[in-house]
Design an enzyme around this catalytic site. Structure first.
Site, PDB file in Angstrom:
ATOM      1  N   TYR A 152      19.273 -12.624   5.878  1.00 29.96           N
ATOM      2  CA  TYR A 152      19.414 -12.879   4.438  1.00 29.96           C
ATOM      3  C   TYR A 152      18.250 -13.725   3.969  1.00 29.96           C
ATOM      4  O   TYR A 152      17.926 -14.730   4.600  1.00 29.96           O
ATOM      5  CB  TYR A 152      20.737 -13.605   4.141  1.00 29.96           C
ATOM      6  CG  TYR A 152      21.523 -12.871   3.077  1.00 29.96           C
ATOM      7  CD1 TYR A 152      20.996 -12.757   1.787  1.00 29.96           C
ATOM      8  CD2 TYR A 152      22.736 -12.264   3.349  1.00 29.96           C
ATOM      9  CE1 TYR A 152      21.683 -12.048   0.816  1.00 29.96           C
ATOM     10  CE2 TYR A 152      23.417 -11.555   2.379  1.00 29.96           C
ATOM     11  CZ  TYR A 152      22.881 -11.444   1.114  1.00 29.96           C
ATOM     12  OH  TYR A 152      23.548 -10.740   0.148  1.00 29.96           O
TER      13      TYR A 152
ATOM     14  N   GLU B 204      17.219 -14.645   0.193  1.00 29.64           N
ATOM     15  CA  GLU B 204      17.062 -14.733  -1.261  1.00 29.64           C
ATOM     16  C   GLU B 204      15.906 -15.669  -1.570  1.00 29.64           C
ATOM     17  O   GLU B 204      15.750 -16.699  -0.913  1.00 29.64           O
ATOM     18  CB  GLU B 204      18.330 -15.304  -1.900  1.00 29.64           C
ATOM     19  CG  GLU B 204      19.453 -14.301  -2.028  1.00 29.64           C
ATOM     20  CD  GLU B 204      20.682 -14.923  -2.691  1.00 29.64           C
ATOM     21  OE1 GLU B 204      21.604 -14.186  -3.016  1.00 29.64           O
ATOM     22  OE2 GLU B 204      20.706 -16.168  -2.869  1.00 29.64           O
TER      23      GLU B 204
ATOM     24  N   ASP C 136       3.385   3.043 -14.531  1.00 31.02           N
ATOM     25  CA  ASP C 136       4.374   3.404 -13.517  1.00 31.02           C
ATOM     26  C   ASP C 136       3.694   4.410 -12.580  1.00 31.02           C
ATOM     27  O   ASP C 136       3.738   5.614 -12.799  1.00 31.02           O
ATOM     28  CB  ASP C 136       5.624   3.992 -14.161  1.00 31.02           C
ATOM     29  CG  ASP C 136       6.712   4.273 -13.123  1.00 31.02           C
ATOM     30  OD1 ASP C 136       6.444   4.058 -11.925  1.00 31.02           O
ATOM     31  OD2 ASP C 136       7.808   4.715 -13.524  1.00 31.02           O
TER      32      ASP C 136
ATOM     33  N   THR D 291       6.232   2.997  -6.107  1.00 35.35           N
ATOM     34  CA  THR D 291       7.113   3.165  -4.950  1.00 35.35           C
ATOM     35  C   THR D 291       6.241   3.059  -3.702  1.00 35.35           C
ATOM     36  O   THR D 291       5.021   3.215  -3.765  1.00 35.35           O
ATOM     37  CB  THR D 291       7.791   4.549  -4.931  1.00 35.35           C
ATOM     38  OG1 THR D 291       6.778   5.554  -4.864  1.00 35.35           O
ATOM     39  CG2 THR D 291       8.653   4.770  -6.157  1.00 35.35           C
TER      40      THR D 291
ATOM     41  N   LYS E 240       6.334   7.454  -1.461  1.00 38.46           N
ATOM     42  CA  LYS E 240       5.858   8.781  -1.859  1.00 38.46           C
ATOM     43  C   LYS E 240       4.537   9.051  -1.123  1.00 38.46           C
ATOM     44  O   LYS E 240       4.524   9.005   0.096  1.00 38.46           O
ATOM     45  CB  LYS E 240       5.790   8.872  -3.384  1.00 38.46           C
ATOM     46  CG  LYS E 240       7.210   8.759  -3.994  1.00 38.46           C
ATOM     47  CD  LYS E 240       7.283   8.849  -5.506  1.00 38.46           C
ATOM     48  CE  LYS E 240       8.735   8.710  -5.972  1.00 38.46           C
ATOM     49  NZ  LYS E 240       8.876   8.674  -7.431  1.00 38.46           N
TER      50      LYS E 240
ATOM     51  N   ARG F 163      11.250   3.642   2.059  1.00 39.17           N
ATOM     52  CA  ARG F 163      11.817   3.811   0.722  1.00 39.17           C
ATOM     53  C   ARG F 163      11.864   2.445   0.049  1.00 39.17           C
ATOM     54  O   ARG F 163      12.496   1.516   0.561  1.00 39.17           O
ATOM     55  CB  ARG F 163      13.217   4.364   0.894  1.00 39.17           C
ATOM     56  CG  ARG F 163      13.922   4.856  -0.326  1.00 39.17           C
ATOM     57  CD  ARG F 163      14.940   5.910   0.075  1.00 39.17           C
ATOM     58  NE  ARG F 163      14.214   7.055   0.606  1.00 39.17           N
ATOM     59  CZ  ARG F 163      13.553   7.944  -0.145  1.00 39.17           C
ATOM     60  NH1 ARG F 163      13.565   7.849  -1.454  1.00 39.17           N
ATOM     61  NH2 ARG F 163      12.888   8.924   0.404  1.00 39.17           N
TER      62      ARG F 163
END
Ligand SMILES: *Cc1c(COP(=O)(O)O)cnc(C)c1O
Length: 413
Positions: free
Chosen positions: A60, A62, A206, A232, A235, A241
């Site tokens: 974890y 954060e 984008d 991303t 791709k 991903r």
């Protein structure tokens, strides 16, 4: 000792949960035995898969390196700093945030950093290749912002720059978005910067699709022009991903706070480690050669499809993307996609500018990773046209596909 538990895990999975292991093997077989022409897909490397299957999945974290809300982050902090530094150097960006869980999450964070609900945003309309996050009523973007859509020229299929300028002057948007899921040509980022400056708007690029080509020097970079670049990593870039955001130092804090805590919780450290691996790969001469081959392959594919009678949007491509109308072969995109799927050619439909029927969208990122080149692109185009016309039966087409992909295993043993 192995740095990753992935190989052992595969054995463990087979023993512990043969039902699921068989599903995973089945998908690997599907990916290896059919033609992957979905423009947004690729085959990431075994090293990227290893990082994804590592113990970092347990952590974890954060917050950001050096400022976490959880203990025990000293090692994953190093991984995230490495990913950030590699992204900054790869794209020549002042700041990189590598925590976005997906391309859509990155766009959401970019809007959160720069806009308030109700603001006007100018973006490529969905019928012309805009993404859901560019104002679809089914998406948060269309619900929370007032989107105005620009289009492409009916004749050329190219972005209508005059219309962009006119709409910007009329609507005075708070942000202009450039980027698409299907536009096969380079985007003129300098033009969009000029219009954004004229009307006092932020420019958001984008670049989910072309960012991998940018990394390999095969497409112009939006980084010098856009206030914020969303992308991303899975791709053409060929990583895990996920998403990322690049921006200038002046917006760094706003972007970081928009990702966490505003729109996301804990960072996915295994994915961030895998992003670092992919950025490292993308900085190599081999990746630059790959990116250029992706474009060369797409150009051959576009020309061969046009020779077969399909109407190729914009008459060709500058990128990995080819969109085409199969109507001259006697069927619409949806029917064509069904026939092709049955034959083992996996691709998407897309909206066609100024047409009621759907077209086909193909990409060369995955097949190029497999090592395919011009000859294979011509074979794919001929096979595709034969299947769409109904001349080649599924069984024979499947044999041809097996023959084609057989020489190019994505994960050689
Ligand atoms: C793929 C894509 C996205 C979304 O990426 P996801 O990871 O699927 O959320 C956003 N914008 C554009 C232009 C894309 O092509």
């Amino acid at each position: 000792m192995s740095v990753t538990h992935a190989p052992q895990t595969a054995d463990v999975l087979t023993r512990q949960d043969p039902e699921l292991a068989e599903i995973l093997l089945g998908e690997l077989h599907r990916q290896s035995s059919t033609l992957q022409l979905i423009a947004a897909e690729n085959f990431c490397s075994p090293a990227v898969l290893a990082a994804l299957g590592s113990a970092l999945a347990n952590k974890y974290a954060e917050g950001y390196p050096g400022a976490r809300h959880h203990g025990g982050c000293e090692i994953v902090d190093v991984a995230e700093r490495l990913a950030v530094d590699r992204a900054k150097s790869l794209f020549g960006a002042e700041h990189a945030n590598v925590q976005s869980h997906s391309g859509s999450s990155a766009v959401l964070a970019a809007y959160a950093a720069l806009l308030r609900p109700g603001d006007t945003v100018l973006a490529l309309g969905l019928p012309y290749g805009g993404h859901l996050t560019h104002g679809s009523p089914a998406n948060f973007s269309g619900r929370w912002f007032d989107f105005v859509g620009y289009g492409v020229d009916a004749e050329t299929g190219l972005i209508d720059h005059d219309q962009v300028r006119t709409l910007a002057r009329t609507h005075r948007p708070k942000a202009i978005v450039c980027g698409s899921i299907a536009y096969p040509r380079h985007i003129d980022y300098a033009f969009f910067r000029e219009v954004a400056d004229e009307v006092g708007a932020y420019l958001i690029a984008d670049a989910a699709h072309p960012i991998g080509l940018v990394a390999g020097g095969a497409a112009p970079s939006p980084v010098p022009y856009a206030d914020v670049v969303c992308a991303t990593t899975h791709k053409v870039l060929r990583g895990p991903r996920g998403g990322m955001i690049l921006c200038g130092g002046d917006l760094a804090e706003r972007v970081d706070r928009a990702v966490f805590p505003f729109t996301q919780g804990g960072a996915q450290m295994h994915t961030i480690a895998a992003k670092a691996v992919a950025f490292g790969e993308a900085a190599t001469p081999a990746f630059a050669a790959y990116a250029h081959q992706v474009v060369a392959n797409a150009r051959v594919l576009a020309a061969a499809l046009a020779d077969e009678g399909l109407v190729v949007t914009t008459g060709g491509t500058d990128t990995h993307l080819v969109t085409a109308d199969p109507a001259p072969l006697g069927v619409d995109g949806r029917t064509a996609r069904g026939r092709l799927a049955a034959a083992g050619l996996v691709l998407d439909c897309c909206a066609l500018p100024h047409a009621d029927t759907r077209g086909l969208r193909l990409g060369t990122a995955a097949v190029t990773t497999q090592g395919m080149a011009a000859i294979e692109m011509e074979r794919i185009a001929a096979l595709l046209a034969g299947v769409v016309r109904g001349e080649v039966e599924s069984v024979r087409a499947r044999e041809e596909v097996r023959d084609l992909v057989g020489g190019f295993p994505p994960y050689p043993a």
